[in-house]
Design an enzyme around this catalytic site. Structure first.
Site, PDB file in Angstrom:
ATOM      1  N   SER A 153      -0.367  49.570 -30.690  1.00  0.00           N
ATOM      2  CA  SER A 153      -1.507  49.123 -31.700  1.00  0.00           C
ATOM      3  C   SER A 153      -2.123  50.327 -32.760  1.00  0.00           C
ATOM      4  O   SER A 153      -0.576  50.336 -33.469  1.00  0.00           O
ATOM      5  CB  SER A 153      -2.628  48.943 -30.788  1.00  0.00           C
ATOM      6  OG  SER A 153      -4.043  48.275 -31.140  1.00  0.00           O
ATOM      7  N   ASP A 250      -1.222  37.305 -28.486  1.00  0.00           N
ATOM      8  CA  ASP A 250      -2.087  39.177 -29.226  1.00  0.00           C
ATOM      9  C   ASP A 250      -1.756  38.442 -30.897  1.00  0.00           C
ATOM     10  O   ASP A 250      -2.014  37.813 -31.085  1.00  0.00           O
ATOM     11  CB  ASP A 250      -0.793  39.802 -29.048  1.00  0.00           C
ATOM     12  CG  ASP A 250      -2.334  41.321 -29.742  1.00  0.00           C
ATOM     13  OD1 ASP A 250      -2.507  41.379 -30.176  1.00  0.00           O
ATOM     14  OD2 ASP A 250      -0.938  42.532 -29.557  1.00  0.00           O
ATOM     15  N   HIS A 280      -2.143  41.320 -25.443  1.00  0.00           N
ATOM     16  CA  HIS A 280      -2.216  43.186 -26.129  1.00  0.00           C
ATOM     17  C   HIS A 280      -2.529  44.385 -24.855  1.00  0.00           C
ATOM     18  O   HIS A 280      -2.946  43.823 -24.089  1.00  0.00           O
ATOM     19  CB  HIS A 280      -3.431  43.094 -27.048  1.00  0.00           C
ATOM     20  CG  HIS A 280      -3.259  44.270 -27.756  1.00  0.00           C
ATOM     21  ND1 HIS A 280      -2.577  44.537 -29.222  1.00  0.00           N
ATOM     22  CD2 HIS A 280      -4.344  45.275 -28.233  1.00  0.00           C
ATOM     23  CE1 HIS A 280      -2.363  44.785 -29.513  1.00  0.00           C
ATOM     24  NE2 HIS A 280      -3.634  46.225 -28.813  1.00  0.00           N
TER      25      HIS A 280
END
Length: 308
Positions: A153, A250, A280
């Site tokens: 991320s 996601d 996610h």
């Protein structure tokens, strides 16, 4: 595919909880949750805490060393958390699995967080730590000729920025980049159907992403910078081979896939590993989901082979 059943149960539980009342509560909550998250058993050689030089001061870091005799390859890892939260503690298990699975020493670096330290503080810290790691690899029991970056991320965003700066600013030479659900275009979200399809109900939300961006980018012009939105860059050549993991459910799914395609189009070896049924954050939840564990194990094998 349908949502992976363990994640369906997790999301149902999360939906019953009140949202954090501000950033301080968010930060405290993720630390508490990480401590309660189940872990897969991992055998390592050693784990030790240290500090490394950042752009403007010392940064906490943790070195994971595989079992066996070195020198080992070295992977510099940056944790996710929207640039505003999480730490080397929250990603301890992921780094343990990365170390064992890729047979690589892993240096997990805790960069400065926004909004106290907005962009480019995190990028500057990440690149300073990477350069230090390359210069001191032998002291870490590692081989500086087998160096990689990785992150999930927001941490994947920092890893990407490091590859661009390493190319443009004289190194260090990198053998691979492992990018787990990276954000790659802060300014073009409307172009990606996954932002709308998965913007609510799947842990990471559009509102939460907007909050992170507001905290991280103090100047709207930063949105277009390649170190923030590399997908908007016309210069993606001469970068290390990449593996990009995405999650089906996601908001960042489509821009991650698009980044792998853009790298390949520029001549950079790149592979996209989609995550059917995933959300996610699945990289931190391998003990909860066998499917997530399988995806991460495949990613670790890819990195191991890239660092031979």
């Amino acid at each position: 595919m349908p949502l992976d059943p363990p994640f369906q149960l997790l999301l149902q539980h999360l939906a019953t909880l009140p949202p954090p009342a501000g950033l301080a509560e968010l930060r405290a909550g993720v630390l508490a949750n990480a401590a309660l998250t189940p872990r897969r058993p991992v055998t390592l050689g050693a784990v030790r805490d240290l500090t490394v030089p950042g752009a403007e001061g010392e940064l906490p870091a943790r070195l994971y060393t595989p079992a066996g005799d070195g020198p080992f390859p070295l992977t510099v890892f940056f944790h996710g958390g929207g640039f505003v939260a999480y730490s080397i503690e929250t990603h301890d298990q992921l780094c343990r699995e990365l170390c064992a699975g890729a047979a690589s020493a892993v240096l997990s670096v805790e960069y400065r967080l926004a909004p106290e330290h907005p962009y480019p503080a995190g990028v500057n810290d990440a690149y300073a730590a990477l350069r230090w790691a390359a210069d001191h690899a032998a002291d870490l029991g590692a081989d500086p000729a087998r160096l990689a970056v990785a992150g999930d991320s927001a941490g994947a965003s920092l890893a990407v920025a490091c590859t661009l700066r390493a190319r443009d600013e004289g190194g260090p030479a990198l053998r691979a980049q492992l990018l787990i659900y990276p954000p790659t275009d802060f300014g073009g979200g409307e172009r990606f159907p996954s932002r709308r399809e998965n913007g609510n109900g799947y842990f990471l939300t559009e509102d939460r992403m907007a909050f992170f961006a507001q905290m991280y980018l103090s100047d709207p012009s930063h949105t277009a910078h390649p170190h923030v939105s590399p997908l908007a860059s016309a210069r993606l050549h001469d970068l290390p081979p990449a593996l990009v993991l995405t999650a089906e459910f996601d908001p960042l799914r489509d821009e991650g896939a698009a980044y792998a395609e853009a790298l390949a189009a520029a001549g950079t070896p790149a592979r996209h590993l989609p995550g059917p049924g995933m959300i996610h954050g699945f990289a931190n939840l391998t003990a909860l989901s066998p499917a997530a564990a399988g995806l991460m194990d495949e990613a670790f094998v890819w990195l191991k082979e890239a660092l031979v």
